[in-house]
Each structure stands twice: as C-alpha cells, then as structure tokens.
Write a protein that holds these residues in place. Structure first.
Motif, PDB file in Angstrom:
ATOM      1  N   SER A  38       0.830  -1.207   0.000  1.00  0.00           N
ATOM      2  CA  SER A  38       0.000   0.000   0.000  1.00  0.00           C
ATOM      3  C   SER A  38       0.859   1.249   0.000  1.00  0.00           C
ATOM      4  N   GLU A  47      -2.512   4.973  -6.308  1.00  0.00           N
ATOM      5  CA  GLU A  47      -2.125   3.954  -7.286  1.00  0.00           C
ATOM      6  C   GLU A  47      -0.638   4.112  -7.607  1.00  0.00           C
ATOM      7  N   TYR A  48       0.055   3.010  -7.762  1.00  0.00           N
ATOM      8  CA  TYR A  48       1.471   3.011  -8.120  1.00  0.00           C
ATOM      9  C   TYR A  48       1.661   1.997  -9.244  1.00  0.00           C
ATOM     10  N   ILE A  49       2.618   2.281 -10.119  1.00  0.00           N
ATOM     11  CA  ILE A  49       2.841   1.419 -11.285  1.00  0.00           C
ATOM     12  C   ILE A  49       4.315   1.030 -11.358  1.00  0.00           C
ATOM     13  N   TRP A  57       8.794   1.370  -8.468  1.00  0.00           N
ATOM     14  CA  TRP A  57       7.376   1.690  -8.544  1.00  0.00           C
ATOM     15  C   TRP A  57       7.294   3.212  -8.660  1.00  0.00           C
ATOM     16  N   PHE A  59       4.593   6.800  -8.760  1.00  0.00           N
ATOM     17  CA  PHE A  59       3.258   7.307  -8.447  1.00  0.00           C
ATOM     18  C   PHE A  59       3.178   8.780  -8.827  1.00  0.00           C
TER      19      PHE A  59
END
Length: 176
Positions: A38, A47-49, A57, A59
């Motif tokens: 989280s 949201e993170y990618i 990651w 954001f």
C-alpha cells in the motif's frame, strides 16, 4: 526474507519548496525487494505502477492544498510487512501580497515633498517591499520555524520629493 523498509523518494514537489499554485502533483518512486502492499498520501490510497526501465514503482497524485504550510504525510508498506512513514513539507502561496494606500495622494499640490503611506501585507511570512524599484525592506524569516511565524506586514511611511509636472510612484510587494 525481506526485513528492510521500502525506500521512497518524493521527486515533486521539492522538500520545503514554495509553490504559487494550490494544485500540485505529488510524484515519486518506491524501491523495495518485496512487492508493495500500500501507498497512502495524506491518508488517501494512491495507485502506483511498476516501471521496467527504472526498476522502481512510480506514483503521481494530483492534490489541492490551501495557502500555507503543509506537512504531506507519506506511508508505504510492502507485502513482507515492512513500512515507512514520513512527512514531506511544502509551502503553498497562491495569493499575491496586498498594498493598501493609507492616505490618498493629492491630484495637485504646491508642496515640494509629500509622505507616501501604505500598508503591505501577505498571507505568508516573507515579503519584499519596493518603491520605484528601490527595495525598502525584505522580510525574510527562518522558514524552519514556520508554524510560529506571523503573516508579513510592513507599514511604509516614506517622504518623497516632488518634481514639477507629473510624478509617478510605483509601489511593489513581492512574496516568495
């Protein structure tokens, strides 16, 4: 077994940066040996990618803040149970300083000098005051004690010489 907290970097906005817009994008990266469980910014799930190119990651969260000092709360937890939480401090100042003329200037006069009287104010504690491009004062506080600082205010009472004909006076108030 992963026992290390995630490494979080806020790339924007800059730490202790001063921003003239109320809308900012909170952007950054997370590096961790485990998958991320989280990410929260100011208590909001974000949201993170995964970025294959960087191996981090990423954001990007648009947020709106009122004028003033803000301590953006960042919390990240990975799936191994490791967590990190910290505050990212910024200043938002989308409001321009105000200048209030205390006494109206005469349209015509035989005087050789008059006194210009004005109050300069700003919602944040810093302020530069100029008359005809000459700095009269620069209120520059120690920002690390922001919670204790008062809004900037400066009372200008400046005697100026008059010339025959039209006299132009330019008053400026500038904040950071």
């Amino acid at each position: 077994e992963d026992k290390t907290a995630p490494v979080v970097k806020i790339t924007s906005p800059e730490f202790f940066g001063i921003y003239a817009s109320n809308t900012l994008r909170i952007q950054g990266t997370i590096e961790d040996a485990s998958p991320i469980d989280s990410l929260k910014i100011d208590g909001i799930p974000v949201e993170y990618i995964w970025n294959n190119k960087t191996g981090y990651w990423t954001f990007d969260l648009p947020m709106t803040y009122p004028d003033g000092y803000h301590s953006i709360q960042v919390e990240v937890k990975d799936q191994a149970g490791n967590a990190i939480a910290f505050a990212h401090k910024i200043f938002v100042d989308a409001t321009k300083p105000e200048i209030t003329i205390q006494e109206p200037l005469p349209a015509e006069t035989n005087l050789e000098k008059i006194t210009l009287k004005a109050i300069f104010t700003d919602n944040l504690p810093s302020l530069t005051v100029k008359l005809n491009q000459n700095m009269l004062t620069n209120i520059a506080p120690d920002w690390s004690y922001f919670n204790d600082l008062q809004p900037a205010s400066y009372l200008m009472e400046k005697e100026v010489e008059l010339n025959m004909g039209l006299n132009l006076f330019i008053l400026e108030g500038e904040d950071e």
